[in-house]
Scaffold this active site. Sequence first.
Site, PDB file in Angstrom:
ATOM      1  CB  CYS A 297      -1.066  -0.118   1.130  1.00  0.00           C
ATOM      2  SG  CYS A 297      -2.459   1.069   1.049  1.00  0.00           S
TER       3      CYS A 297
ATOM      4  CG  HIS B 230      -3.492  -3.497   2.699  1.00  0.00           C
ATOM      5  ND1 HIS B 230      -2.350  -3.030   3.704  1.00  0.00           N
ATOM      6  CD2 HIS B 230      -4.316  -2.429   2.299  1.00  0.00           C
ATOM      7  CE1 HIS B 230      -2.592  -1.809   3.727  1.00  0.00           C
ATOM      8  NE2 HIS B 230      -3.629  -1.365   2.857  1.00  0.00           N
TER       9      HIS B 230
ATOM     10  CD  GLU C  95      -1.269  -6.357   4.668  1.00  0.00           C
ATOM     11  OE1 GLU C  95      -1.426  -5.130   5.099  1.00  0.00           O
ATOM     12  OE2 GLU C  95      -0.948  -6.862   3.540  1.00  0.00           O
TER      13      GLU C  95
END
Length: 549
Positions: A391, A515, A517
Amino acid sequence: MPTEPDTGYDPDLGRKFIFVTGGVMSGLGKGITAASTGRLLSNAGFDVTAVKIDPYLNVDAGTMNPYQHGEVYVLKDGGEVDLDLGNYERFLGVDMTFDHNVTTGKTYQHVIEKERAGDYLGKTVQIIPHVTDDIKRRIREAAEGTDVCIVEVGGTVGDIESMPFLEALRQFAHEEEDDDILFAHVTLVPYSKNGEQKTKPTQHSVKELRSIGLQPDVLVGRCDDELDPETKEKIALFCDVPTEAVFSNPDVEDVYHVPLMVEREGLDEYVMERLNIAEEALPKAERDNRWRELVTRERDGSVDIALVGKYALEDAYMSIHEALKHAGIEREVEVNVLWVDSDEMLDHHAERLREADGIVVPGGFGSRGTEGKIEAVRYARENEVPFLGLCLGFQLAVVEHARNVVGFDGANSAEIEPDTPHPVIDLLPEQYDTQNLGGTMRLGAHETEIEPGSLASRVYGGDSCVERHRHRYEVNPEYIDRLESDGLAFSGRAGNRMEILERENHPYFLGTQFHPEFRSRPDRASPPFVGLVDAILERTGGRTAEVEA
């Protein structure tokens, strides 16, 4: 036609509910306890979901400072929620929705909107029954289609903010069958100076809970070590529960070992007996054992990865820590995270970059610490250190390239420096007329098309990916052609939006506007994180492996 408030109650659905409350102090780990219980029930063959109740007046977690509440976790539908929802997704292996997060702000906003529309037929709108009915409705709707719904009540019993929710649960228990509801209370069992486990905080916490009409069925004691048998008996006596309903949840090295701990304590078996579903559970020999196999897998060696951020709070980057851990599990290596304070790096933390095998620059907001992050990107580029930018980390990799490779003096993001002569990162077009900050970013799951033959295509194992977003700025389309002329390529795009960047002639230099994750799981590690670990292992002469999707 306006109608009376609907609680969603249907006595024939037969769903089971586990309500988890916390006492003594916040931050005890009731969310991990709840998620671990859910994991074990899932292993036993039940379809499990979870609801997180957050008593704050915010509608969602999107505008909260990470220092106050940890990371803002983003769901597939764009819901910005408490980080506990991330734990539930990782432990249960499910994708949740914004409906699985109930906040005071969301509830009051809905009730007030209904009042303004005249839906309450002119009645005086009150906490009871209108707010409590709305809370019960939300819980029941989130539980639809599942066998067991675990509801975690944020905060600590006794907090004034939690009172409407606890009252709703009290009513809830009267509306359901006795064996459809279980109350679990997580408390602190501290040690005295002479090493004695003290039960008085638990007693007072349960007394507070009972004063509002709730009697716990299960008590879970958080302690440095397992509870002594005498401690369990004392808690049972003074809190009016059977001794076999008192369980230990001691500290462990890894939160992924908590399901193993509470399983050893027999918490899952007691819960299933209490909810009258033990006979429907899979026999122990047939239960899903993949979780145990994953979290106890032997690790061969270790890698050190620098996390260059500005929030000196691990919870602010929880999903990144977990995604790195998942990549380590998949590649059977230990991943050690080295904290690098981007706000202090230029003076004090640069040495940690030289100690690291790889570098991650995460997301964030505001200008503080960005120059340190840009310096970390430069270091990774010039020294061929495996790099992953997420990001804002992706955006600052563009800024670093524009400044130091292309030669755009003063290039920056318009978010950081509105008067920059080269706004290589600029506000999304649809954001120019945005008045409110809450819930207005580009949020949730979106598809990215990936250039065939690129590093990104090898990492993801295909020509597209779907990942979760949370950003208000993006690469300025006016600069794309010039930025791509000096070794940097945008290998992932969504129309005219740049989603993935990579560098030529570098061991591993990948940036993602999204993102990744947030979709990482212990049994399904995020591809960009696995790729980072693989590049490190290859560069350091460790065990090598092909990147998998």
